[in-house]
Scaffold this active site. Sequence first.
Site: not given
Lengths: 73, 360
Positions: B38, B40, B43, B59, B162
Amino acid sequence: MATQEVESEITGTVWKIEVKVGDKVEVEDVIMILESMKMEIPIEAPCAGTIKELMVKEEDSVVEDQVVALIES
Amino acid sequence: MKAAVLREANKPLEIEECQVSKPGPREVLVRPIAAGVCHSDLHFMDGSYPYMLPTILGHESAGIVEEVGSSVTYVKKGDHVITCLSAFCGHCDKCLTGRLALCSSPDVSRKPDEESRILQDGQPIHQFLNLSSFAELMLIHEHALVKVREDMPMDRAALIGCSTTTGVGAVFHTAKVEPGSKVAVIGCGGVGLAAVNGAAIAGAGQIIAVDMVDAKLEIAKSVGATHTVNAGSGNAVGEVVEMTQGGCDYTFEAIGLKATTEQAFQMLGAGGVATVIGMIPVGTMVELHGVDFLAEKKIQGSNMGSNRFRVDMPQFVDFYLNGKLHLDQMISKHIKLDQINDALDALKTGQEARHVIMFD
């Protein structure tokens, strides 16, 4: 000797404090770990020095820009 | 077990041998079958969100229960599950008022003086978002997973963990999109495409997908977009306002940038609501024109689609299996764990949809 404030850059809860008053720290040493929205976020020493004061304890809530510790450098 | 460990920001993940602790009373050991890569995760890799290191990222996963703790009754060995980072304690004010995704109780993590859930030769590895799914085993709290039907393909199920929940949930739960309404979604990665699909399921009348990559806009059309705007033209706001004859009822920002957040607000018509799904880097300020509040325009955040994932995720599985939720085109490639850095590099380019790790 100068006193440097250590601030939290995010709102969260103090999960673990990694130092005690009198400990010597280097730049970027982890002082404490915040839990914020499932994230484990480190608060690191902005300078080398000695921990002069811890203003929070484990499980305390902190807000963005709050001073959580003082370092004497 | 093999795991992809992040030791330093802006460095590739290292495939290393790690161990998991024994399940505590309320913990479940899950053997992931599939894990989505993902945006994310990036980040945290690039340091725009600081995190305790070393950690194992990941995740978004689905797998099979391997072992349960002594107090766990919800699942048993062999159950198929989707994991979710929105682990809920069940007794805080957020949980008890139905806002489980906002639960921040430390009760779903181990205490600071307990052995870490993940270890390497006795040294703790920090668990990422209570999950760490780029690993061959996951030891998680029982409130970080949901049972799902066994005819659901695991690679598609992983996405529900997610991106689907975040995008569709933002539409259903955070914004509560009404049938017939005008919607724009900025950013057509996994989450943005899920928001487009969610808006279609919710019955939105006009769904405008905005991105700079034509291939992604084509996927957006296949999951429910009625119109597309290539933001490379430099006037995405103007085009959306013109298409909707005055602005949207709902906009969704699914990138995590100051500029696109401000654009999401500017695309609103009177009374509209902008929902920010993307993760804006820590320290970034967003600027809005104050006069717009006179037109009752609103802006709000959405965390993991304001989910109640134990209810939502089985519904999303049903949506997939009955053809309403389009997950097949979300997966651009299946990879092995040791190809993880290639997948993360591909994400940085913004050209592809999602890579999914398949474990042996």
